[in-house]
Each structure stands twice: as structure tokens, then as C-alpha cells.
Design a protein around this motif. Structure first.
Motif, mmCIF file in Angstrom:
data_model
loop_
_atom_site.group_PDB
_atom_site.id
_atom_site.type_symbol
_atom_site.label_atom_id
_atom_site.label_comp_id
_atom_site.label_asym_id
_atom_site.label_seq_id
_atom_site.Cartn_x
_atom_site.Cartn_y
_atom_site.Cartn_z
ATOM 1 N N ILE A 1 8.053 5.766 -2.580
ATOM 2 C CA ILE A 1 7.208 4.586 -2.425
ATOM 3 C C ILE A 1 5.791 4.949 -1.981
ATOM 4 O O ILE A 1 4.863 4.168 -2.157
ATOM 5 N N ARG A 2 5.639 6.155 -1.440
ATOM 6 C CA ARG A 2 4.331 6.599 -0.969
ATOM 7 C C ARG A 2 3.311 6.618 -2.106
ATOM 8 O O ARG A 2 2.173 6.200 -1.944
ATOM 9 N N ARG A 3 3.768 7.066 -3.288
ATOM 10 C CA ARG A 3 2.828 7.135 -4.405
ATOM 11 C C ARG A 3 2.449 5.734 -4.902
ATOM 12 O O ARG A 3 1.514 5.573 -5.672
ATOM 13 N N ASP A 4 3.193 4.707 -4.474
ATOM 14 C CA ASP A 4 2.834 3.317 -4.801
ATOM 15 C C ASP A 4 2.074 2.651 -3.660
ATOM 16 O O ASP A 4 1.921 1.429 -3.634
ATOM 17 N N GLY A 5 1.644 3.444 -2.676
ATOM 18 C CA GLY A 5 0.812 2.893 -1.604
ATOM 19 C C GLY A 5 1.585 2.301 -0.444
ATOM 20 O O GLY A 5 1.006 1.608 0.397
ATOM 21 N N VAL A 6 2.898 2.546 -0.388
ATOM 22 C CA VAL A 6 3.694 1.989 0.722
ATOM 23 C C VAL A 6 4.035 3.116 1.709
ATOM 24 O O VAL A 6 4.594 4.138 1.334
ATOM 25 N N VAL A 7 3.670 2.889 2.956
ATOM 26 C CA VAL A 7 3.784 3.916 3.997
ATOM 27 C C VAL A 7 4.988 3.605 4.898
ATOM 28 O O VAL A 7 5.284 2.436 5.158
ATOM 29 N N VAL A 8 5.651 4.662 5.347
ATOM 30 C CA VAL A 8 6.775 4.499 6.286
ATOM 31 C C VAL A 8 6.426 5.173 7.609
ATOM 32 O O VAL A 8 5.910 6.292 7.621
ATOM 33 N N THR A 9 6.694 4.483 8.708
ATOM 34 C CA THR A 9 6.574 5.080 10.046
ATOM 35 C C THR A 9 7.927 4.955 10.748
ATOM 36 O O THR A 9 8.517 3.871 10.751
#
Ligand SMILES: NC(=O)c1ccc[n+]([C@@H]2O[C@H](COP(=O)([O-])OP(=O)(O)OC[C@H]3O[C@@H](n4cnc5c(N)ncnc54)[C@H](OP(=O)(O)O)[C@@H]3O)[C@@H](O)[C@H]2O)c1
Length: 281
Positions: A199-207
Motif C-alpha cells: 500500500i506504500r506505493r499507493d501513498g498509504v503509510v502505516v505506523t
């Protein structure tokens, strides 16, 4: 904030502090932020803090009356909040929540995946109580994974989003009597670790935030209030800071070396615990 808490933050590391109010406002003002477990403890304090900074907070938990009270308090001071009752262990209820939230608001910009069930119980005391395992799995892993499976497609399509996983340092340092809780928290963390690169490559970040002791209704039956720990308000500030700085992982600085050590020396680590359990009998 008391001196004890300031010292405790020093022990955790510099990232465990509050964000400048202007930066928090820039990060969340006008954003739709869904907070699970908003009826109590860390979730309730986080929702209040984010609403004060301008977020429209979607409050979820089972106790709708408490969510309504919180929503009323937030709206009375000019904030925006909408309560949604949901039991995360009920897959159909989670699907309904996703459909309702998207119909009502069109989008969710960030999810604070905070709802949790904690059980400290020995294997012996768990005999005949396998529901301890299934319930913790439902609240701490399967429910949150299902919720995100419903919300992530929209975030990915819009090319923006942030998931904050409120987790525990039990994930790094599993110990006796915490099997069901630690395993369910580790399962969700592993799920996120596999999903994050996609999902990172779609602009969604995880913390992911691995909290130590936080004094809340969850920890009260197990830990004395005199033990050093964060308040729910301080934990909310850490979560708010994560929304600003978007780190991938937040763990107290000493936990990672301790995790490596206890993994390399797993046998001795377990032998020491076993001895401690024998002494404390
Ligand atoms: N307190 C600590 O020391 C500590 C340390 C590390 C990590 N954490 C994590 O921090 C998070 C928040 O915990 P807390 O300490 O603030 O505990 P808390 O005050 O007991 O809050 C737990 C929240 O989860 C919700 N919840 C529980 N079961 C649910 C279900 N089946 N469906 C939907 N919501 C459910 C509860 O709401 P309802 O009962 O209204 O459903 C409540 O709002 C948890 O994920 C916990 O694992 C806590």
C-alpha cells in the motif's frame, strides 16, 4: 504532565513526545479520522485531541452510549464527531460499519486501530477457556484486518492514507501468561508488515506504536497505579505525533536490542521466566 511522566518519556526516547499544536493541526484539520476503541482509555483521549486539532473523528466501539457522550462533548466545544457502535468480533458488523462510514463521509483519511482486548492468564487457568484465544484474535487481529480490508481500497484509489496501529511491546518481548494477547497483537502486526509494502506505493503509510504500560481501565486490574507508565493523555499525544511525523515504527529505544538478545538466547530467556514463575508460586 507530571515530572514522573517527563522522566518516563526520557526513558522511552525523544520520539515519545507531543507534536507542536500547529503541526498537528496542519496534519489533521479537515481530515476524517476513524478511531476504534474510542469509548475508553487511549482511544477516547486520542479522539478528543484530534478533534481539538480540527479532525472529524469517527468514534467506534461497542458501548454506543459512551461514544455518544464523547461525541456530545466534542461537538459542544465546536468539534466534529460521529459515533458508530460496532463489535469487532462480528464480521458482518464490521462490513456494515465500513459501508455506513463510506456512505456517510465518502472517505476515511486515517485509521487509529486502537481497540483491544487484553488477557493476562496462565495456560493452566486457560484450560476450558479457549474463547480467550478466539476473542483476543477477533478484537486484536481479525476485526482490525477486516476493517482495513474494507477501508484501504478507497485510500489506495485516492493515493493517500495513514494507518496507526496501537500495539504493545509484548510483540517484541513475549512473556509467560500473555499468550493469547501477545499472539493476537503479533498476528496483526505481521499482517500489517506484509501489507505495508503493497500500500506504500499507493501513498498509504502505516505506523505501528508498541506501547509500554499505559494506565487505563485495561491495565488497572493487572498493574498498580504506582508503577511507572504513561497516562492515556500522554499516549494520545504520542499517537498524534505519529500522525504528523509518520514513522513506520515507534518502540522504546531499549526494546529492540532486548528483543534481539532474548531471541538469540531464547532458551535461557524462557528458563529465567520459568524460574521466576516457580519462585512466585
Ligand atoms: N493500557 C496499556 O498498558 C496498553 C499497553 C500497550 C498497548 N495497549 C493497547 O492500547 C489499546 C487501547 O487500550 P486501552 O488501554 O485504552 O484499554 P481500554 O480503556 O480498555 O479500551 C479498549 C477499547 O477497545 C474497545 N473494544 C474492546 N473490545 C471490543 C470489541 N469487541 N469491539 C469493538 N471495540 C472493542 C473498548 O470499547 P467497548 O468496550 O465499548 O467495545 C474500548 O474502547 C489496545 O489495543 C491495547 O492493546 C494498551
Amino acid at each position: 504532565m507530571s515530572v514522573t511522566h517527563d522522566i518516563y518519556r526520557l526513558v522511552l526516547g525523544p520520539s515519545w513526545s507531543r507534536a507542536a499544536p500547529a503541526r498537528l493541526e496542519a496534519a489533521v484539520d479537515g481530515r476524517v479520522v476513524l478511531v476504534t476503541g474510542a469509548s475508553s482509555g487511549i482511544g477516547a483521549r486520542t479522539a478528543e485531541l484530534l478533534a481539538r486539532a480540527g479532525a472529524h473523528v469517527l468514534l467506534t466501539a461497542r458501548r454506543l452510549d459512551r461514544l455518544q457522550e464523547l461525541a456530545d462533548r466534542i461537538t459542544a466545544t465546536g468539534g466534529r464527531a460521529t459515533p458508530y457502535g460496532v463489535d469487532l468480533t462480528d464480521p458482518d458488523a464490521v462490513d456494515r460499519l465500513v459501508a455506513e462510514v463510506l456512505a456517510d463521509h465518502g472517505r476515511v483519511d486515517a485509521v487509529i486501530s486502537n481497540a483491544g482486548k487484553s488477557i493476562r492468564r496462565s495456560l493452566t487457568a486457560t484450560e476450558g477457556r479457549f474463547h480467550d484465544v478466539t476473542r483476543t484474535d477477533g478484537v486484536n487481529y481479525l476485526g482490525p484486518a477486516r476493517l482495513l480490508s474494507g477501508l484501504l481500497p478507497g485510500m489506495r484509489a485516492r493515493g493517500t492514507g495513514h494507518i496507526v496501529n496501537v500495539s504493545s511491546l509484548n510483540v517484541d518481548l513475549p512473556v509467560a501468561h500473555w499468550a493469547a494477547y501477545s499472539a493476537s497483537k503479533a498476528a496483526f502486526e505481521t499482517w500489517l508488515r506484509c501489507v505495508a509494502p503493497e500500500i506504500r506505493r499507493d501513498g498509504v503509510v502505516v505506523t505501528s506504536i508498541h506501547f509500554p504500560l499505559v494506565h487505563t481501565p485495561m491495565s488497572a486490574p493487572t498493574y498498580s497505579p504506582r508503577l511507572p507508565g504513561l497516562t492515556a493523555e500522554a499516549a494520545a499525544e504520542v499517537i498524534a505525533r505519529a500522525l504528523v511525523h509518520r514513522p513506520r515504527l515507534l518502540v522504546p529505544w531499549w526494546v529492540r536490542p532486548a528483543a534481539v538478545l532474548t531471541t538469540l538466547a531464547q532458551g535461557p530467556y524462557e528458563a529465567v521466566q520459568s524460574q521466576v514463575l516457580r519462585w512466585s508460586r
